[in-house]
Scaffold this motif. Structure first.
Motif, PDB file in Angstrom:
ATOM      1  N   ALA A   1       0.816  -1.274  -0.324  1.00  0.00           N
ATOM      2  CA  ALA A   1      -0.030  -0.003   0.074  1.00  0.00           C
ATOM      3  C   ALA A   1       1.150   1.130   0.558  1.00  0.00           C
ATOM      4  O   ALA A   1       0.633   1.903  -1.186  1.00  0.00           O
ATOM      5  CB  ALA A   1      -1.199  -0.399   1.388  1.00  0.00           C
ATOM      6  N   LEU A   2       2.122   1.299   0.813  1.00  0.00           N
ATOM      7  CA  LEU A   2       2.533   2.285   0.797  1.00  0.00           C
ATOM      8  C   LEU A   2       3.761   2.573  -0.415  1.00  0.00           C
ATOM      9  O   LEU A   2       3.745   3.740  -1.077  1.00  0.00           O
ATOM     10  CB  LEU A   2       4.183   2.323   2.219  1.00  0.00           C
ATOM     11  CG  LEU A   2       3.766   2.535   3.780  1.00  0.00           C
ATOM     12  CD1 LEU A   2       4.555   1.579   4.424  1.00  0.00           C
ATOM     13  CD2 LEU A   2       2.963   3.763   3.906  1.00  0.00           C
ATOM     14  N   LEU A   3       3.796   1.627  -1.373  1.00  0.00           N
ATOM     15  CA  LEU A   3       4.775   1.746  -2.058  1.00  0.00           C
ATOM     16  C   LEU A   3       3.801   2.034  -3.391  1.00  0.00           C
ATOM     17  O   LEU A   3       4.162   3.005  -4.106  1.00  0.00           O
ATOM     18  CB  LEU A   3       4.290  -0.089  -2.863  1.00  0.00           C
ATOM     19  CG  LEU A   3       6.355  -0.205  -3.812  1.00  0.00           C
ATOM     20  CD1 LEU A   3       7.249   0.185  -3.145  1.00  0.00           C
ATOM     21  CD2 LEU A   3       5.977  -1.081  -3.985  1.00  0.00           C
ATOM     22  N   ALA A   4       2.539   1.773  -3.119  1.00  0.00           N
ATOM     23  CA  ALA A   4       1.574   2.307  -4.600  1.00  0.00           C
ATOM     24  C   ALA A   4       1.396   3.702  -4.322  1.00  0.00           C
ATOM     25  O   ALA A   4       1.246   4.045  -5.597  1.00  0.00           O
ATOM     26  CB  ALA A   4      -0.323   1.414  -3.666  1.00  0.00           C
ATOM     27  N   CYS A   5       1.187   4.415  -3.964  1.00  0.00           N
ATOM     28  CA  CYS A   5       0.897   5.539  -2.531  1.00  0.00           C
ATOM     29  C   CYS A   5       2.297   6.784  -2.935  1.00  0.00           C
ATOM     30  O   CYS A   5       1.772   8.026  -2.847  1.00  0.00           O
ATOM     31  CB  CYS A   5       0.051   6.222  -2.060  1.00  0.00           C
ATOM     32  SG  CYS A   5       0.739   5.292  -0.527  1.00  0.00           S
ATOM     33  N   LEU A   6       3.392   6.022  -2.876  1.00  0.00           N
ATOM     34  CA  LEU A   6       4.545   6.991  -2.845  1.00  0.00           C
ATOM     35  C   LEU A   6       5.290   7.282  -4.149  1.00  0.00           C
ATOM     36  O   LEU A   6       5.504   6.155  -4.625  1.00  0.00           O
ATOM     37  CB  LEU A   6       5.518   6.235  -1.454  1.00  0.00           C
ATOM     38  CG  LEU A   6       4.119   6.874  -0.073  1.00  0.00           C
ATOM     39  CD1 LEU A   6       4.997   6.491   0.788  1.00  0.00           C
ATOM     40  CD2 LEU A   6       3.921   8.190   0.511  1.00  0.00           C
TER      41      LEU A   6
END
Lengths: 511, 163
Positions: free
Chosen positions: A372-377
């Motif tokens: 999720a972090l990878l997707a939004c940052l």
């Protein structure tokens, strides 16, 4: 004639099929990179298809007769059991399925994540597959030397993967730190193994009880050896007080790699602890129970206490998302060690089942949070908490995934993490250590603060004026959907959760 | 006679090990390491571990040390400052932990039974039997560990970043 030969080969190959899938994938990825038209897509596909095939093979093998012993040696006359260096039992197979799944998720996650993923695709995916191979071998190892070699086989690729963006100083630093900490842990473990071998004269787990009764007068060297092995294992799974490397490595290494190396090795080591320390879960002649009675339960309880306490308290002041997840991982290892502790008590089967259940939940949820972090940052992000501001408006789907996975990690009621923790606490209560339940619950409450701190930024802070639009790649989207679905289904459908838990427990019955 | 020789070798190995960490010049460190490895090889031979002793001389004292010395002389590192025992609190903690470990292991040595090791024989024949029988799986798996280490070294050591 030929059909007989075929049957014999099949009998040898079938139990090893998950390992062979990953081995073939690793070699194919390497060859595809070198021979003919180079296609990154094809390399990726080889590895994820093989990982899913490994999951399928493991699950298929679980339906057959178990356990299967491979590479057996001639038993010594005084021993009843035939010692074997490799055992394919339901514990190993369930962990192999988990490892295969995590490998496939890590491959989907890595799609176009950074330059080196494309320019070194052959090596990158081959190393991931080799790490998976090492882990699948390690969970089946029934002998110290095999375990150690497998341990190295999954550690070395992870060192290289952590440093794979070698032109960025933080990735190189992370790789070097991970390598140094990992080498120390391997050396400690090997030294410990040599002490155990020196006092028992064998590296085969199944020979330990018989040998132990012969040398019972002198258990000190054995004790020190096993403690050293435990220290090496604790290093690798980042349990306090052997956790120092984790935040630095997680911060510097590429997030796709961290998502993998923060979940899969923990599965291997927790599984190995269950195998080594409480091997035959209802056998009273177990080596370590003979040698120190309840002492090992206390050792694991202390490790668990320190990991939970330090992990949660150190996570509170962090603003870097990577460090928050690193300390949260240390705390989660503490919860898992509660289960390992309980596996030493009277209700071993229940505890081991609960540990395995939570292990699945934790590994998948942890990987989903990283996804999720990878997707939004953006890929050059520094992963500060402020960068998530306004995520709920910018991309509600990713924000929802983050919400579900963080709440599941924190153990908020309707989600999988809560169910898993509940069974862990029930197991340790039944094992006669109610104080650890209190510690665990207090720690869960503390952890709410930093998990919700991140979610507050994502949901309630206004988006920064120049924040770019979020476009989630297909591979990452698949990971997010799978992870969220797992958290929701296991939490909201208690029947299914109960069924999985009971399945996990039956794995340990009659071993 | 035998005991005197063993004590002499033990002292020599300790002295050379201290030389490795204590000397300010990298070349001296490397040479001390050679002495240390050779002494260990002799000790292995005393224990009847023929294969281990020979491998130690051929591979470690021979091949690996030559590489070390090449690297050290070619890179010509500057003189290092000798480590200080005071100052950093972590260093003191490290020394404390090291002492505890040394005392524990020393006490274990004293308590360990003085019977000759009854493990598998260390002759080349015995080693071959172990590697192709009892430990065939780890032996085969080592091949992949080496392959992976090689791949890691190549991927991290490659010079240019091309497509």
């Amino acid at each position: 004639m030929s059909s007989e030969l075929f049957t014999r080969v099949a009998q040898l190959v079938a139990p090893l099929s998950p390992e062979l899938c990953l081995l073939l994938a690793a070699l194919c990825a390497l060859m595809t990179d070198m021979v003919g038209q180079r296609s990154v897509r094809r390399i990726r596909m080889v590895v994820w298809v093989a990982s899913l095939a490994a999951v399928f093979c493991s699950l298929a093998l679980m339906t057959g007769p178990l356990p299967i012993s491979l590479f057996s040696r001639q038993p010594a006359p005084e021993l009843e059991l035939t010692p074997s260096s490799y055992i394919v039992d339901s514990l190993a197979l369930s962990l192999k399925a988990l490892i295969g799944l995590l490998t496939a998720l890590a491959v989907w996650l890595s799609e176009d994540a950074f330059d080196e993923e494309r320019s070194n695709a052959g090596e990158y995916y081959s190393l991931i597959a080799f790490a998976g191979l090492g882990m699948t071998v390690a969970v089946s190892a029934n002998e110290f030397l095999t375990f150690f070699i497998a341990f190295e086989l999954f550690s070395i690729p992870l060192y290289a993967l952590a440093a794979i963006r070698r032109y960025r100083s933080e990735s190189a630093e992370a790789g070097l730190k991970y390598f140094l900490a990992g080498s120390v842990s391997s050396a400690l473990m090997l030294f410990g193994i040599s002490w155990v071998y020196g006092s028992l004269g064998t590296t085969y787990f199944s020979e330990f009880p018989a040998r132990f009764t012969q040398v019972a007068s002198m258990p000190h060297a054995l004790l020190v050896g096993v403690l050293m092995i435990l220290a090496g294992l604790a290093f690798k799974m980042a349990a306090a007080p052997f956790h120092m490397w984790a935040p630095d490595v997680y911060e510097g290494a590429p997030p796709t790699v961290v998502a993998y190396l923060s979940s899969a090795p923990k599965a291997v080591i927790i599984g190995f602890c269950l195998r080594l320390f409480w091997a035959d879960l209802d056998l009273e002649s177990d080596l370590l129970r003979v040698s120190l009675a309840d002492g090992w339960m206390l050792v694991f309880a202390v490790l668990s206490l320190l990991s939970m306490g330090l992990g949660n308290l150190m996570a509170l002041p962090q603003v870097s998302l990577k460090r928050i997840l690193a300390y949260s991982g240390i705390a989660q290892i503490g919860y898992l060690l509660i289960g390992v502790t309980a596996a030493g008590g009277q209700t071993a089967t229940m505890a081991a089942g609960a540990t395995l259940f939570y292990l699945w939940i934790y590994c998948v949820t942890n990987l989903t949070s990283w996804a999720a972090l990878l997707a939004c940052l953006p890929s050059d992000s520094t992963y500060q908490r402020g960068e998530l501001a306004g995520l709920a408006q910018r991309n509600p789907f990713v924000a929802f995934v983050l919400l579900i996975s963080f709440m599941s990690l924190a153990g908020v009621p309707p989600l999988a993490g809560f169910v898993g923790k509940f069974y862990l606490f029930r197991a340790i209560y039944a094992a006669g250590m109610p104080w650890l339940v209190v510690v665990g619950v207090v720690n869960s409450v503390i952890s709410l603060y930093y998990y919700f701190g991140v979610l507050r930024t994502a949901y309630f802070d206004p988006p920064l004026p120049d924040s770019p639009p979020i476009r989630v790649k297909l591979g990452v989207r698949v990971v997010l959907v799978i992870g969220t679905a797992a958290s929701l289904i296991l939490g909201l459908w208690p029947g299914f959760a109960l069924w999985s838990l009971e399945t996990a427990q039956t794995l340990f019955v009659g071993r | 006679m035998d005991n005197a020789l063993l004590f002499f070798l033990g002292a020599l190995s300790l002295a050379s090990a201290l030389g490795v960490v204590g000397s300010t010049q990298a070349v001296y460190s490397a040479l001390s390491l050679t002495v240390n490895l050779l002494v260990m090889a002799v000790l292995f031979l005393f224990l009847g571990a023929e294969f281990l002793g020979l491998a130690q001389i051929l591979i470690y004292a021979g091949a690996v040390m030559v590489l070390f010395l090449f690297a050290v002389t070619l890179l010509a590192p500057r003189e290092e400052t000798l480590f200080k025992l005071t100052g950093h609190p972590q260093r003191l903690l490290g020394i404390f932990v090291g002492l505890v470990l040394a005392i524990t292991l020393g006490a274990l040595m004293v308590a360990f039974p003085r019977t000759p090791p009854s493990g598998p024989d260390g002759t080349i024949q015995g080693f071959g039997k172990l590697v192709s029988g009892l430990y065939v799986l780890p032996f085969e798996a080592t091949a992949f560990v080496l392959l992976v280490a090689l791949m890691g070294a190549v991927v991290l050591g490659k010079k240019e970043l091309n497509g």
